[in-house]
Design a protein around this motif. Structure first.
Motif, PDB file in Angstrom:
ATOM      1  N   GLY A  86       6.895  41.124  66.653  1.00 12.42           N
ATOM      2  CA  GLY A  86       7.904  40.074  66.638  1.00 12.42           C
ATOM      3  C   GLY A  86       8.659  40.036  65.329  1.00 12.42           C
ATOM      4  N   VAL A  87       7.944  40.110  64.221  1.00 16.35           N
ATOM      5  CA  VAL A  87       8.583  40.120  62.900  1.00 16.35           C
ATOM      6  C   VAL A  87       9.491  41.344  62.759  1.00 16.35           C
ATOM      7  N   LEU A  88       9.033  42.490  63.257  1.00 20.31           N
ATOM      8  CA  LEU A  88       9.837  43.710  63.190  1.00 20.31           C
ATOM      9  C   LEU A  88      11.162  43.530  63.925  1.00 20.31           C
ATOM     10  N   ASP A  89      11.108  43.019  65.157  1.00 21.50           N
ATOM     11  CA  ASP A  89      12.333  42.872  65.923  1.00 21.50           C
ATOM     12  C   ASP A  89      13.278  41.881  65.257  1.00 21.50           C
ATOM     13  N   ALA A  90      12.738  40.770  64.756  1.00 24.75           N
ATOM     14  CA  ALA A  90      13.576  39.774  64.076  1.00 24.75           C
ATOM     15  C   ALA A  90      14.233  40.364  62.839  1.00 24.75           C
ATOM     16  N   SER A  91      13.478  41.171  62.084  1.00 30.80           N
ATOM     17  CA  SER A  91      14.012  41.713  60.833  1.00 30.80           C
ATOM     18  C   SER A  91      15.105  42.748  61.056  1.00 30.80           C
ATOM     19  N   GLU A  92      15.157  43.329  62.264  1.00 32.99           N
ATOM     20  CA  GLU A  92      16.178  44.332  62.558  1.00 32.99           C
ATOM     21  C   GLU A  92      17.512  43.705  62.957  1.00 32.99           C
ATOM     22  N   CYS A  93      17.518  42.428  63.310  1.00 26.92           N
ATOM     23  CA  CYS A  93      18.755  41.807  63.808  1.00 26.92           C
ATOM     24  C   CYS A  93      19.847  41.654  62.746  1.00 26.92           C
ATOM     25  N   PRO A  94      19.543  41.206  61.520  1.00 27.41           N
ATOM     26  CA  PRO A  94      20.628  41.075  60.538  1.00 27.41           C
ATOM     27  C   PRO A  94      21.346  42.392  60.219  1.00 27.41           C
ATOM     28  N   PRO A  95      20.634  43.495  59.946  1.00 25.15           N
ATOM     29  CA  PRO A  95      21.388  44.724  59.646  1.00 25.15           C
ATOM     30  C   PRO A  95      22.076  45.344  60.856  1.00 25.15           C
ATOM     31  N   THR A  96      21.516  45.137  62.041  1.00 31.26           N
ATOM     32  CA  THR A  96      22.096  45.741  63.243  1.00 31.26           C
ATOM     33  C   THR A  96      23.300  44.961  63.753  1.00 31.26           C
ATOM     34  N   PHE A  97      23.187  43.625  63.723  1.00 34.85           N
ATOM     35  CA  PHE A  97      24.215  42.797  64.352  1.00 34.85           C
ATOM     36  C   PHE A  97      24.946  41.889  63.369  1.00 34.85           C
ATOM     37  N   SER A  98      24.645  42.016  62.076  1.00 37.79           N
ATOM     38  CA  SER A  98      25.318  41.227  61.041  1.00 37.79           C
ATOM     39  C   SER A  98      25.209  39.736  61.312  1.00 37.79           C
ATOM     40  N   VAL A  99      24.003  39.298  61.686  1.00 37.60           N
ATOM     41  CA  VAL A  99      23.767  37.875  61.916  1.00 37.60           C
ATOM     42  C   VAL A  99      22.904  37.333  60.782  1.00 37.60           C
ATOM     43  N   SER A 100      22.889  36.026  60.642  1.00 41.65           N
ATOM     44  CA  SER A 100      22.071  35.378  59.629  1.00 41.65           C
ATOM     45  C   SER A 100      20.592  35.657  59.880  1.00 41.65           C
ATOM     46  N   ALA A 101      19.831  35.780  58.805  1.00 44.00           N
ATOM     47  CA  ALA A 101      18.388  35.998  58.935  1.00 44.00           C
ATOM     48  C   ALA A 101      17.697  34.801  59.571  1.00 44.00           C
ATOM     49  N   ASP A 102      18.375  33.646  59.605  1.00 45.91           N
ATOM     50  CA  ASP A 102      17.794  32.458  60.225  1.00 45.91           C
ATOM     51  C   ASP A 102      17.908  32.478  61.742  1.00 45.91           C
ATOM     52  N   LEU A 103      18.815  33.294  62.288  1.00 42.04           N
ATOM     53  CA  LEU A 103      19.108  33.231  63.720  1.00 42.04           C
ATOM     54  C   LEU A 103      17.941  33.727  64.570  1.00 42.04           C
ATOM     55  N   VAL A 104      17.317  34.806  64.154  1.00 42.49           N
ATOM     56  CA  VAL A 104      16.139  35.340  64.846  1.00 42.49           C
ATOM     57  C   VAL A 104      15.020  35.445  63.815  1.00 42.49           C
ATOM     58  N   GLN A 105      13.932  34.727  64.049  1.00 46.09           N
ATOM     59  CA  GLN A 105      12.848  34.660  63.072  1.00 46.09           C
ATOM     60  C   GLN A 105      11.526  35.067  63.704  1.00 46.09           C
ATOM     61  N   GLY A 106      10.698  35.748  62.928  1.00 45.52           N
ATOM     62  CA  GLY A 106       9.378  36.143  63.379  1.00 45.52           C
ATOM     63  C   GLY A 106       8.297  35.476  62.555  1.00 45.52           C
ATOM     64  N   LEU A 107       7.337  34.855  63.224  1.00 46.21           N
ATOM     65  CA  LEU A 107       6.211  34.208  62.551  1.00 46.21           C
ATOM     66  C   LEU A 107       4.923  34.893  62.985  1.00 46.21           C
ATOM     67  N   ILE A 108       4.022  35.114  62.024  1.00 46.90           N
ATOM     68  CA  ILE A 108       2.762  35.784  62.318  1.00 46.90           C
ATOM     69  C   ILE A 108       1.602  34.974  61.774  1.00 46.90           C
ATOM     70  N   ALA A 109       0.529  34.888  62.536  1.00 45.68           N
ATOM     71  CA  ALA A 109      -0.668  34.170  62.099  1.00 45.68           C
ATOM     72  C   ALA A 109      -1.170  34.762  60.787  1.00 45.68           C
ATOM     73  N   GLY A 110      -1.378  33.905  59.802  1.00 47.63           N
ATOM     74  CA  GLY A 110      -1.821  34.367  58.501  1.00 47.63           C
ATOM     75  C   GLY A 110      -0.692  34.592  57.518  1.00 47.63           C
ATOM     76  N   GLY A 111       0.549  34.411  57.977  1.00 45.98           N
ATOM     77  CA  GLY A 111       1.688  34.572  57.079  1.00 45.98           C
ATOM     78  C   GLY A 111       2.050  36.021  56.828  1.00 45.98           C
ATOM     79  N   ASP A 112       3.038  36.237  55.963  1.00 43.44           N
ATOM     80  CA  ASP A 112       3.569  37.580  55.742  1.00 43.44           C
ATOM     81  C   ASP A 112       2.526  38.576  55.249  1.00 43.44           C
ATOM     82  N   SER A 113       1.492  38.109  54.562  1.00 42.21           N
ATOM     83  CA  SER A 113       0.455  39.043  54.094  1.00 42.21           C
ATOM     84  C   SER A 113      -0.248  39.714  55.263  1.00 42.21           C
ATOM     85  N   ALA A 114      -0.239  39.051  56.433  1.00 43.06           N
ATOM     86  CA  ALA A 114      -0.891  39.613  57.622  1.00 43.06           C
ATOM     87  C   ALA A 114      -0.112  40.778  58.213  1.00 43.06           C
ATOM     88  N   LEU A 115       1.105  41.012  57.722  1.00 40.68           N
ATOM     89  CA  LEU A 115       1.851  42.188  58.173  1.00 40.68           C
ATOM     90  C   LEU A 115       1.181  43.473  57.702  1.00 40.68           C
TER      91      LEU A 115
END
Length: 304
Positions: A86-115
Motif C-alpha cells: 500500500g505504501v509503495l503504490d501511494a508513493s508512486e502517485c506523486p511522481p507518476t501523476f503529479s498529484v499532492s503526496a496527501d492525495l494518496v497515502q499509505g499507512l503501515i502497522a508499526g509506522g515507517d520503520s516497519a517498511l
C-alpha cells in the motif's frame, strides 16, 4: 476507540491462504528449473483470480473518483507485506501523476520503520489501526482501502471500524472470500489466489494479486479524474533527464511535432506538458493555454 474488540476470527490454519499446496509439497526435492516452473505455474493463476474481481474494482474506482471531486483522499492501510504494498503504490502517485503526496497515502502497522524491519506485534491491535487513521486526519469524504491477505488482521479491522463511524467509504482487499474484512467493508475485493507455494507465505501469490489490484485502483482513479490523456502520462513532472525525455515524447505524440519542437514547446510552457500540448494543438499563448486548462480543472481532453 479504546476497548475495541476484534470480531471473532476463524482458525488461522483454516484460511485458504494458509492451506498447504499439494503441487508444491516436494518443492525442495525438485531440480532448480523444475522448481521455478512450479512457482511460475502457480503465479499464472493470479491474473485469473484478479480478473474475477474486476466488477468490484471498477466500482471502487468510480466511487473513489467521485470522492476526489469532493476533495476526498485515498488511504491504504495494512500490516507487513500488505502494508508495504500500500505504501509503495501511494508513493508512486506523486511522481507518476503529479498529484499532492496527501492525495494518496499509505499507512503501515508499526509506522515507517516497519517498511524495512518487521513489526508483527503491531498488526494485532485494532486500537492502533484506528489511532493511526485518526492521526492522519482521515475524514468522511476520504476512502479507506484495508489490505490484508488473510482478511482478518485486527489492525486493519480497527481502522475500518473508525472509517465507518465517520461515514467514509471502505474497501477491503483480501484473498479470502467471506473474511471478516470482506464482511465489514462497503466494497470487498477478494481475488482467491489459493494456497501459496510456501505454506502461508502471502508475499507470493497473494502479494502479487494485491499489487495488481492496487495498480488498477490508483491508475483507474487517475484516468477517471483526468490525470492522463489517452495512455499518456501528461501530468508527468520533468524533474530529471529521463522524465524530460519522456515529457518530450509525450508532447510529440500528442501534437505530431518532432522532438526538437517538443523540447522548445516544453520550455515555452514553463516545463508543463499539458500547457505545451494545448499551446501547440490550439495555437494559443502560454497564458491562454494555462487559463483554458484552469477553466476545466486541468483535464487536458476537456481543454482541447
Amino acid at each position: 476507540m479504546e476497548g475495541m474488540q476484534a470480531p471473532d476470527q476463524p482458525i488461522l490454519g483454516a484460511l485458504l491462504t494458509e492451506a498447504r499446496n499439494p503441487a508444491t509439497e516436494h518443492l525442495d526435492e525438485l531440480p532448480t528449473l523444475a522448481m521455478l516452473e512450479v512457482i511460475n505455474d502457480e503465479d499464472a493463476k493470479v491474473a485469473g483470480a484478479v480478473r474475477a474481481e474486476l466488477p468490484q474494482i471498477a466500482r471502487a474506482i468510480d466511487e473513489v473518483a467521485a470522492r476526489f471531486g469532493r476533495s476526498g483522499r485515498l488511504f491504504y492501510i495494512g500490516a507487513g507485506t500488505s502494508g508495504r504494498l500500500g505504501v509503495l503504490d501511494a508513493s508512486e502517485c506523486p511522481p507518476t501523476f503529479s498529484v499532492s503526496a496527501d492525495l494518496v497515502q499509505g499507512l503501515i502497522a508499526g509506522g515507517d520503520s516497519a517498511l524495512r524491519l518487521s513489526s508483527e506485534h503491531s498488526e494485532d491491535s485494532p486500537e492502533e489501526g484506528a489511532r493511526d487513521l485518526a492521526a492522519a486526519k482521515f475524514a468522511q469524504d476520504d476512502t479507506l482501502v484495508g489490505i490484508a491477505a488473510s482478511g482478518r488482521t485486527p489492525y486493519v479491522l480497527g481502522a475500518i471500524a473508525h472509517a465507518k463511524k465517520l461515514g467514509a467509504l471502505t474497501v477491503g482487499l483480501t484473498c479470502v472470500p467471506g473474511s471478516a474484512i470482506s464482511q465489514a467493508v462497503d466494497i470487498p475485493i477478494t481475488p482467491a489466489t489459493g494456497p501459496e507455494v510456501l505454506t502461508g507465505s502471502t508475499r507470493l501469490k497473494a502479494g502479487t494479486a494485491t499489487k495488481l489490484v492496487l495498480n488498477m485502483l490508483s491508475t483507474g482513479v487517475m484516468v477517471r479524474t483526468g490525470a492522463t490523456f489517452g495512455n499518456l502520462m501528461v501530468n508527468v513532472r520533468p524533474t530529471n533527464a529521463k522524465l524530460v525525455d519522456r515529457a518530450h515524447r509525450i508532447i510529440a505524440a500528442a501534437t505530431g511535432c518532432d522532438m526538437e519542437g517538443a523540447a522548445r514547446l516544453l520550455e515555452e510552457a514553463g516545463e508543463d506538458v499539458k500547457t505545451a500540448i494545448v499551446m501547440q494543438r490550439l495555437s494559443l499563448s502560454r497564458e491562454a493555454a494555462e487559463a483554458r486548462l484552469a477553466a476545466v480543472h486541468g483535464v487536458l481532453a476537456k481543454a482541447l
